[in-house]
Design an enzyme around this catalytic site. Structure first.
Site, PDB file in Angstrom:
ATOM      1  N   GLU A 172      -1.267   7.768   8.774  1.00 41.43           N
ATOM      2  CA  GLU A 172      -0.883   7.307  10.114  1.00 41.43           C
ATOM      3  C   GLU A 172      -0.805   8.416  11.162  1.00 41.43           C
ATOM      4  O   GLU A 172       0.265   8.715  11.693  1.00 41.43           O
ATOM      5  CB  GLU A 172       0.462   6.577  10.048  1.00 41.43           C
ATOM      6  N   GLU A 372      -0.450   0.196   2.971  1.00 34.92           N
ATOM      7  CA  GLU A 372       0.950  -0.140   3.265  1.00 34.92           C
ATOM      8  C   GLU A 372       1.005  -1.521   3.884  1.00 34.92           C
ATOM      9  O   GLU A 372       0.183  -1.855   4.744  1.00 34.92           O
ATOM     10  CB  GLU A 372       1.595   0.826   4.275  1.00 34.92           C
TER      11      GLU A 372
HETATM   12  C1  FCB Z   1       4.984   3.294   8.274  1.00 34.41           C
HETATM   13  C2  FCB Z   1       5.130   4.645   7.587  1.00 34.41           C
HETATM   14  C3  FCB Z   1       6.013   4.589   6.360  1.00 34.41           C
HETATM   15  C4  FCB Z   1       7.210   3.703   6.555  1.00 34.41           C
HETATM   16  C5  FCB Z   1       6.791   2.338   7.082  1.00 34.41           C
HETATM   17  C6  FCB Z   1       7.931   1.358   7.245  1.00 34.41           C
HETATM   18  O1  FCB Z   1       4.644   3.481   9.604  1.00 34.41           O
HETATM   19  O2  FCB Z   1       3.877   5.151   7.204  1.00 34.41           O
HETATM   20  O3  FCB Z   1       6.364   5.900   6.021  1.00 34.41           O
HETATM   21  O4  FCB Z   1       8.126   4.320   7.383  1.00 34.41           O
HETATM   22  O5  FCB Z   1       6.136   2.499   8.305  1.00 34.41           O
END
Ligand code: FCB
Length: 468
Positions: A172, A372
């Protein structure tokens, strides 16, 4: 899932990051990262959520006994894969220079422990914990960062590349640079509102984003030069943008620009080797000196990633508003139409499916993992009961997004896995321990783990897709 052969290839997993789970900041000669400084010296959580937290204990994952117990929980869930990150300051306490063998040994042992449990390791090299000495030299703003990062990456490839065949370079970039670092800088400067950024603040981070994309390409090239058999990719936070009022041309244009900044810029860079003109023009209005050199773009074009990691939480609802940076307001908290609101925005599994199909169509259908996806809603969705925690909203969120992922795959998107964020509650950056995202509840005082409803539902779903 279509067909048992496909089902067996798809990886169900969970994701985490070093700073959020490990604790033990001084063990094995670890150096400081920018997040140690943000939490301790800047007191960033106090400024943002009013309580002072740090990640010195986190969820104790660095501890071997704890880690083995946690791996047993992964097995119980039936996870095929676990995505974790390596702490750069454990490998190079100063960011560069002498390799710290204790740090390398730690991750080597962890990888072996995962493999012994039959769980595939997916290793991320950088999940925001930049070594502080490098940050002091300008961090991602310093052009040398591409070399610092690829040297660190090569060290990890040599140490773990025989057992880890899926590496994520960077997690990210946009959230790290355009959100967390800006908030940290505002907190450090004593700004009344750490969220009040100007267009110049955003555009001022553009060179750092460019260097980060150069660093990504350098690490990809280094991986290739070692001739290792695995895959290397990047994990991007992708936010499909939706104009608040689709009939208002300004909102449509604002949504298009945010789509450029958040989605098209890094996607075009890592797959097409180019930057979108509209984004560069919008940034140059506020930072005239931002002119990415053609030679850099050639280096980026020469090192496309093997796969894409999609971090997806929600779409972004966008409106034109000239009181906000680049005249766009990403006001999810105010405009989220959901009656019960998740921390990260509207709950829209349909947008995840569309996003995966867009990647199929616009970027040549690369191998993709959802690296994620997950949710938190608040204490009302974390109801402690004897032996369990009831979290029906998170449960519903995860099951619907997992199904959307499978649906996109059934429509031909080359999606190879789904990693839920997160297996365990952990340290949630600027919000400290005030936001839970886990399928396993962690008592942050005793470190006791309690399986939540979502854990059981995810475990059942994994078993069902395997025909179990
Ligand atoms: C993302 C991050 C991760 C976590 C989630 C909830 O943006 O990559 O580390 O904080 O959000």
């Amino acid at each position: 899932m279509t067909g048992s052969e496909n089902a067996s290839k798809f990886l169900w997993g969970a994701a985490s990051s070093a700073f959020q789970v490990e604790g033990h900041p001084h063990a094995g000669g670890r150096g400081r990262s920018k997040w140690d400084v943000y939490t301790h010296d800047y007191r960033i959580t106090e400024a943002v959520v009013g309580v002072q937290h740090d990640a010195d204990v986190a969820i104790n994952a660095y501890d071997r006994a704890q880690s083995l117990a946690d791996i047993a929980i992964m097995r119980d869930a039936g996870l095929d894969a676990y995505r974790f990150s390596i702490s750069w300051p454990r490998i190079f306490p100063e960011g560069v220079g002498t390799v710290n063998s204790a740090g390398v040994d730690h991750y080597s042992r962890f990888v072996d422990d995962l493999l012994a449990a039959g769980i595939k390791p997916l290793a991320t090299l950088y999940h925001w914990d930049l070594p502080w000495p490098l940050h002091e030299k300008g961090g991602w703003h310093n052009r040398d960062v591409a070399g610092w990062f690829s040297d660190y990456a090569s060290t990890v490839f040599r140490a773990l590349g025989d057992r880890v065949d899926t590496f994520v370079t960077i997690n990210e970039p946009q959230i790290d640079l355009f959100m967390m670092d800006l908030i940290a800088a505002k907190v450090h400067d004593g700004a009344a509102d750490p969220w009040a950024w100007s267009s110049a603040d955003i555009a001022g981070q553009a060179p750092a984003m460019h260097n980060l994309l150069r660093a990504n390409a350098a690490a990809v090239a280094a991986y290739r030069s070692l001739g290792l058999p695995g895959m290397i990719g990047i994990a991007l936070p992708l936010y499909p943008t939706i104009p608040l009022n689709p009939a208002r041309a300004e909102d449509v244009a604002a949504a298009r620009l945010l789509d450029g900044l958040m989605n098209r810029w890094p996607l075009d860079a890592v797959f097409l080797g180019s930057y979108p003109d509209d984004v560069i023009a919008a940034l140059q209005k506020h930072n005239l000196s931002f002119v990415p050199p053609a030679a850099d773009l050639a280096a980026i074009a020469a090192a496309p990633v093997d796969f894409l990691g999609v971090n997806y939480y929600s779409p972004a609802i966008v409106e034109f508003d000239d009181r906000f940076p680049l005249d766009l307001r990403w006001g999810n908290a105010e405009t989220n139409p959901d009656p019960v609101k998740a921390f990260n925005g509207p709950v829209r599994p349909d947008e995840l499916r569309k996003l995966l199909l867009r990647i199929r169509d616009d970027y040549g259908n690369p191998p993709t993992f959802v690296t994620e996806n997950g949710a938190g809603f608040g204490d009302f969705d974390e109801v402690m009961e004897p032996g369990t925690v009831r979290d029906p909203l998170r449960t519903d969120y995860i099951l619907r997004h997992a199904a959307a992922t499978v649906a996109a795959r059934d429509e031909g998107a080359d999606v190879r896995g789904y990693m839920c964020w997160s297996l365990f509650d952990n340290f949630e950056w600027i919000q400290g321990y005030t936001r839970r995202f886990g399928m396993v509840h962690v008592d942050f005082t005793t470190q006791k783990r309690t399986l939540k409803q979502s854990f059981r539902a995810y475990r059942d779903m994994i078993a069902r897709t395997r025909g179990g």
